[in-house]
Scaffold this active site. Structure first.
Site, PDB file in Angstrom:
ATOM      1  N   PRO A 168       0.826  -1.203   0.000  1.00  0.00           N
ATOM      2  CA  PRO A 168       0.000   0.000   0.000  1.00  0.00           C
ATOM      3  C   PRO A 168       0.862   1.255   0.000  1.00  0.00           C
ATOM      4  CG  PRO A 168      -0.070  -1.131   2.138  1.00  0.00           C
ATOM      5  CD  PRO A 168       0.630  -2.033   1.190  1.00  0.00           C
ATOM      6  N   GLN A 214      -5.867  -2.017   1.564  1.00  0.00           N
ATOM      7  CA  GLN A 214      -5.518  -1.924   2.982  1.00  0.00           C
ATOM      8  C   GLN A 214      -6.566  -1.064   3.679  1.00  0.00           C
ATOM      9  OE1 GLN A 214      -2.259   0.637   4.399  1.00  0.00           O
ATOM     10  NE2 GLN A 214      -1.340  -1.159   5.361  1.00  0.00           N
ATOM     11  N   GLY A 225       8.197  -1.440  -2.864  1.00  0.00           N
ATOM     12  CA  GLY A 225       7.470  -0.167  -2.820  1.00  0.00           C
ATOM     13  C   GLY A 225       8.100   0.899  -3.682  1.00  0.00           C
ATOM     14  N   ARG A 226       9.023   1.660  -3.100  1.00  0.00           N
ATOM     15  CA  ARG A 226       9.575   2.797  -3.845  1.00  0.00           C
ATOM     16  C   ARG A 226      10.310   2.381  -5.104  1.00  0.00           C
ATOM     17  NH1 ARG A 226      12.372   4.913   1.344  1.00  0.00           N
ATOM     18  NH2 ARG A 226      12.176   2.672   1.684  1.00  0.00           N
ATOM     19  N   TYR A 265      -0.197   4.288  13.693  1.00  0.00           N
ATOM     20  CA  TYR A 265      -1.594   4.690  13.506  1.00  0.00           C
ATOM     21  C   TYR A 265      -2.475   3.961  14.534  1.00  0.00           C
ATOM     22  CZ  TYR A 265       0.316   6.859   9.358  1.00  0.00           C
ATOM     23  OH  TYR A 265       1.069   7.637   8.519  1.00  0.00           O
ATOM     24  N   ARG A 301      -0.725  -5.858   8.548  1.00  0.00           N
ATOM     25  CA  ARG A 301       0.600  -5.218   8.584  1.00  0.00           C
ATOM     26  C   ARG A 301       0.895  -4.786  10.013  1.00  0.00           C
ATOM     27  NH1 ARG A 301       3.553  -0.909   4.564  1.00  0.00           N
ATOM     28  NH2 ARG A 301       4.150  -2.848   3.577  1.00  0.00           N
ATOM     29  N   LEU A 357      13.282  -1.647   1.152  1.00  0.00           N
ATOM     30  CA  LEU A 357      14.513  -1.600   0.363  1.00  0.00           C
ATOM     31  C   LEU A 357      14.880  -2.941  -0.252  1.00  0.00           C
ATOM     32  CD1 LEU A 357      17.121   0.915   1.761  1.00  0.00           C
ATOM     33  CD2 LEU A 357      15.544   1.137  -0.137  1.00  0.00           C
TER      34      LEU A 357
END
Ligand SMILES: Cc1cc2nc3c(=O)[nH]c(=O)nc-3n(C[C@H](O)[C@H](O)[C@H](O)COP(=O)(O)O)c2cc1C
Length: 389
Positions: free
Chosen positions: A25, A101, A330-331, A188, A236, A308
C-alpha cells in the site's frame, strides 16, 4: 512452473497469485473527499500491467475522522463501493490480484501531505468538518510535541469502531477485492492500541499485553465475519517499533491472529515515535527482512518482507532462504513500474514477458527472441557485487 521462486505461483486460501511480487500500500494523497480519482486508476493500473502478482491499494479509511490527510481514500460509506470496484476490476483485468488496505490514522490524523511539510495540518476555511475530524486515540497522549493531544476514545466508541472495520471489509468484498490487509503498523490507531507508550487505558483495551491486543483481535473477528473464507487476510504490523513493542510481542500476536483467520503478516517497523519507518535514519537493503523471518519462524505464519528490496536476485534469495513468502517492492516499483518484467529478465525466467498484457508483452517477447534479450535495456553492466546484499 518456473524454477525461480519469485515467479512461482502462490496459493493462499482459494486465491492463486501469479508470482510473489506485491505492490505494498502506498498513499497517493490524491482522493477527493475520500473518493478515488483517475490518478488512482492509473497508479494501480500501471503496477498491475507491469506484472506484479498482487497490487494492494493504499490505506483506505474505515471512518472519516481516521483520514490522515485531505487526500486519503475512504470506505466508510456504501457510496465508495462503486468507484473502488472500478479500481479492483482494472487491476484484475491485468491478471494481478487486487488488494486493499483498511486503515485509521488515530492520533496522526489531520496531517499535511508529506511534500507539504508533514506534521499536523493547520486549520483552513475549506475544511468544513474540522471539529468532527478531531484525532482520536486510545489515550489522550500526543504522538510528539508537535502533534495535538488526541481525544481518548470512549469504550462504546471502540466497540462501534470495531464494527466499522467489519463494515469496511464488507464494502471491500462488494467492490471485488481479492485480498484485504488491516493496517496495524506505523503508529496509527491500531498500533497505538498495541503500544504501551500510546495506550494507558485502564479498561479491557489497555494494560496487559492481551488487553492492548484486544482492539486488533476484535477487528479481525469483525472483519472475518464479512470477509469470505476463501479470500486471504493480511495484517501489517510494525514488528519492531523501537518503543517497547518488538518481534516477540509481534510473534505472540501473530499466533493469535492466525487462529482468527489471518493468513499473512506484512512485516514493517517504526512509526510510534517521530522516526517514521522510511524517513530520518539510514536504512539498508533488507532492513526489515529479519523481522519477517522472526515472525515466520516463531508464529508459523506466512510473512511478507518489505523495505529496500531493490533487485530481483535479492528478492529471490529472501524467498529461498525461507525468510518470507512474499516480497513487497514499494519505492523501487515507483521508480520502475515494470520491475517484475525487469526482474524476470535478469533472473532468466522462461518467457519473461508472460506476466504482462499482450499490448506490451507480445512486442517485448518478439524483440527478446530476436536477440535483444541478452542485454535488456535497463541492465546495469558491471554492477559491483559489493553494493549487493
Ligand atoms: C508514497 C508512499 C506511501 C505509503 N503509504 C503507505 C500506506 O498507505 N500504508 C502502509 O502501510 N504503508 C505505506 N507506505 C510504506 C510502504 O508500503 C513500504 O512499506 C515502504 O515504502 C518500505 O518499502 P520500500 O523500501 O520498498 O519502499 C508508503 C510508502 C510510500 C513511499
Amino acid at each position: 512452473m518456473s524454477a525461480i521462486l519469485l515467479f512461482s505461483p502462490l496459493t493462499i486460501r482459494d486465491l492463486t497469485l501469479r508470482n510473489r511480487i506485491v505492490v505494498p500500500p502506498m498513499h497517493q494523497y490524491s482522493a477527493v473527499k475520500g473518493f478515488p480519482t483517475d490518478w488512482h486508476l492509473m497508479n494501480a493500473g500501471k503496477f498491475a500491467a507491469g506484472g506484479a502478482g498482487l497490487v494492494i491499494v493504499e490505506s483506505t479509511k474505515v471512518e472519516r475522522r481516521g483520514c490522515g490527510t485531505v487526500g486519503d481514500l475512504g470506505i466508510w460509506d456504501d457510496g465508495f463501493i462503486e468507484p473502488l470496484r472500478r479500481l479492483a476490476k482494472f487491476i484484475k483485468e491485468q491478471n494481478a490480484a487486487a488488494g486493499i488496505q483498511l486503515g485509521h490514522s488515530g492520533r496522526k490524523a489531520r496531517a499535511r501531505r508529506p511534500w507539504e511539510g508533514d506534521g499536523p495540518l493547520p486549520r483552513t476555511p475549506d475544511i468544513d468538518d474540522w471539529d468532527a475530524w478531531t484525532p482520536v486515540a486510545p489515550s489522550a497522549i500526543a504522538h510528539s510535541e508537535k502533534w495535538p493531544v488526541p481525544r481518548a476514545m470512549e469504550r462504546q466508541e471502540i466497540k462501534d469502531l470495531v464494527l466499522a472495520w467489519g463494515e469496511a471489509a464488507r464494502r471491500a468484498r462488494e467492490a471485488g477485492f481479492d485480498v484485504l490487509e488491516l493496517h496495524g503498523a506505523h503508529g496509527y490507531l491500531v498500533h497505538e492500541f498495541l503500544s504501551e507508550r500510546a495506550n494507558q487505558r485502564t479498561d479491557e483495551y489497555g494494560g496487559s499485553e492481551l488487553n492492548r491486543m484486544r482492539f486488533l483481535i476484535e477487528i479481525t473477528e469483525a472483519v472475518r465475519v464479512q470477509w469470505p473464507d476463501d479470500k486471504p487476510l493480511f495484517v501489517r504490523l510494525s514488528v519492531e517499533d523501537n518503543a517497547g513493542w518488538g518481534p516477540e510481542q509481534s510473534a505472540r500476536l501473530a499466533k493469535i491472529l492466525k487462529a482468527k483467520g489471518v493468513d499473512v503478516i506484512d512485516c514493517s517497523s517504526g512509526g510510534i515515535t517521530d522516526v517514521a519507518p522510511i524517513l530520518g535514519q539510514e536504512i539498508k537493503y533488507n532492513y526489515q527482512v529479519p523481522l519477517a523471518e522472526y515472525v515466520r519462524g516463531h508464529a508459523d505464519i506466512m510473512t511478507m518482507a518489505v523495505g529496500l528490496i531493490i533487485h530481483g536476485d535479492q528478492a529471490e534469495r529472501i524467498l529461498r532462504s525461507g525468510q518470507a513468502d512474499l516480497i513487497a517492492v514499494g519505492r523501487e516499483i515507483l521508480n520502475n513500474p515494470n520491475w517484475p518484467m525487469d526482474a524476470a529478465l535478469k533472473l532468466g525466467v522462461e518467457a519473461p514477458f508472460r506476466n504482462v498484457p499482450p499490448q506490451f508483452g507480445w512486442w517485448l517477447g518478439t524483440r527478446h527472441r530476436r536477440g535483444f534479450g541478452t542485454r535488456p535495456s535497463t541492465w546495469q553492466v558491471g554492477l559491483e557485487e559489493t553494493t549487493r546484499p
